[in-house]
Motif scaffolding. Structure first.
Motif, PDB file in Angstrom:
ATOM      1  N   GLN A  58       0.830  -1.198   0.000  1.00  0.00           N
ATOM      2  CA  GLN A  58       0.000   0.000   0.000  1.00  0.00           C
ATOM      3  C   GLN A  58       0.870   1.256   0.000  1.00  0.00           C
ATOM      4  N   LYS A  59       1.947   1.230   0.772  1.00  0.00           N
ATOM      5  CA  LYS A  59       2.854   2.382   0.792  1.00  0.00           C
ATOM      6  C   LYS A  59       3.518   2.566  -0.566  1.00  0.00           C
ATOM      7  N   PHE A  60       3.943   1.473  -1.188  1.00  0.00           N
ATOM      8  CA  PHE A  60       4.533   1.580  -2.516  1.00  0.00           C
ATOM      9  C   PHE A  60       3.498   2.071  -3.535  1.00  0.00           C
ATOM     10  N   ALA A  61       2.248   1.648  -3.401  1.00  0.00           N
ATOM     11  CA  ALA A  61       1.184   2.134  -4.297  1.00  0.00           C
ATOM     12  C   ALA A  61       1.031   3.644  -4.146  1.00  0.00           C
ATOM     13  N   ARG A  62       1.035   4.111  -2.914  1.00  0.00           N
ATOM     14  CA  ARG A  62       0.926   5.553  -2.669  1.00  0.00           C
ATOM     15  C   ARG A  62       2.107   6.305  -3.281  1.00  0.00           C
ATOM     16  N   ARG A  87      -5.371  -7.161  -0.543  1.00  0.00           N
ATOM     17  CA  ARG A  87      -5.969  -5.863  -0.921  1.00  0.00           C
ATOM     18  C   ARG A  87      -4.874  -4.849  -1.244  1.00  0.00           C
ATOM     19  N   HIS A  88      -3.857  -4.804  -0.401  1.00  0.00           N
ATOM     20  CA  HIS A  88      -2.776  -3.842  -0.617  1.00  0.00           C
ATOM     21  C   HIS A  88      -1.948  -4.201  -1.853  1.00  0.00           C
ATOM     22  N   ALA A  89      -1.723  -5.496  -2.083  1.00  0.00           N
ATOM     23  CA  ALA A  89      -0.994  -5.931  -3.282  1.00  0.00           C
ATOM     24  C   ALA A  89      -1.797  -5.572  -4.536  1.00  0.00           C
ATOM     25  N   ASP A  90      -3.122  -5.743  -4.478  1.00  0.00           N
ATOM     26  CA  ASP A  90      -3.961  -5.362  -5.617  1.00  0.00           C
ATOM     27  C   ASP A  90      -3.927  -3.855  -5.845  1.00  0.00           C
ATOM     28  N   GLU A  91      -3.872  -3.082  -4.759  1.00  0.00           N
ATOM     29  CA  GLU A  91      -3.751  -1.633  -4.872  1.00  0.00           C
ATOM     30  C   GLU A  91      -2.436  -1.267  -5.569  1.00  0.00           C
ATOM     31  N   LEU A  92      -1.361  -1.954  -5.223  1.00  0.00           N
ATOM     32  CA  LEU A  92      -0.075  -1.711  -5.869  1.00  0.00           C
ATOM     33  C   LEU A  92      -0.129  -2.113  -7.341  1.00  0.00           C
ATOM     34  N   GLN A 109      10.676  -2.440  -4.804  1.00  0.00           N
ATOM     35  CA  GLN A 109       9.707  -3.344  -4.193  1.00  0.00           C
ATOM     36  C   GLN A 109      10.202  -4.782  -4.210  1.00  0.00           C
ATOM     37  N   CYS A 110      10.879  -5.184  -5.296  1.00  0.00           N
ATOM     38  CA  CYS A 110      11.472  -6.526  -5.329  1.00  0.00           C
ATOM     39  C   CYS A 110      12.530  -6.680  -4.240  1.00  0.00           C
ATOM     40  N   ALA A 111      13.301  -5.622  -3.987  1.00  0.00           N
ATOM     41  CA  ALA A 111      14.303  -5.673  -2.917  1.00  0.00           C
ATOM     42  C   ALA A 111      13.628  -5.845  -1.562  1.00  0.00           C
TER      43      ALA A 111
END
Length: 189
Positions: A58-62, A87-92, A109-111
């Motif tokens: 979610q933070k990465f999506a933001r 849910r957060h992964a889908d948001e990303l 994000q992979c790191a």
């Protein structure tokens, strides 16, 4: 993004999607008695690490949407971490679909996924040998290109040696300052 990972012609976003799915499966493997177990992350229990992993997409999506993110803010606990994580992964995934080239990009994000997948697997005495190596290789390449002695702390410690036979997750964890056991991940149960 269409760049390829170090050992694969798959897109970085495809590799990230695989990593997100692997984290979901690992979170689902956390049992009711595992929450208090220690992890390789200083001062974090399995519960703390899972809470961090749940919120990270979610933070990465933001960030991908150009919003400010406070990584030091307290991390809430979710009663159903698998559902919250998905849910957060889908948001990303949606944010990356809308803006595939927006910073910070999937490599960071992979790191994050590679190191914390290793952390959680280690805390649960699980192997990372069966996980997709492209995720950890992509994450390690990002870490090597981005981490310096000046910017490692407090999230990362000094690089540690990776033992002979280390898998890509072991190597990413060692680069991030984790003390990786001298037995390769494939030998762990």
């Amino acid at each position: 993004e269409s760049s390829s990972s170090p050992s694969s012609s798959r897109s970085t976003i495809d590799v990230l999607h695989t990593g997100l799915d692997q984290v979901a499966a690992l979170i689902a493997a956390v049992g009711p008695d595992d929450g208090g177990r220690p992890t390789p992350c200083p001062e974090w229990s399995v519960r703390d690490l899972v809470d961090h992993l749940v919120l990270a997409p979610q933070k990465f999506a933001r960030m991908t949407r150009g919003e400010d993110v406070d990584w030091s803010a307290p991390t809430p606990h979710h009663d159903d971490p698998v559902a919250a994580y998905r849910r957060h992964a889908d948001e990303l995934r949606a944010a990356l679909t809308a803006s595939p080239d927006a910073p910070p990009g999937p490599d960071w994000q992979c790191a994050e996924i590679a190191v914390h997948t290793w952390d959680l697997a280690t805390a649960l005495d699980r192997s990372t040998a069966g996980l997709d190596p492209d995720v950890a290789e992509r994450g390690l390449a990002f870490l090597r290109a981005s981490l310096t002695d000046d910017n490692r702390s407090p999230a990362f410690q000094a690089e540690q040696p990776a033992p002979h036979g280390a898998d890509p997750y072991d190597k990413a964890a060692a680069f991030a300052g984790r003390a990786v056991r001298d037995t390769p991940a494939a030998a762990r149960s």
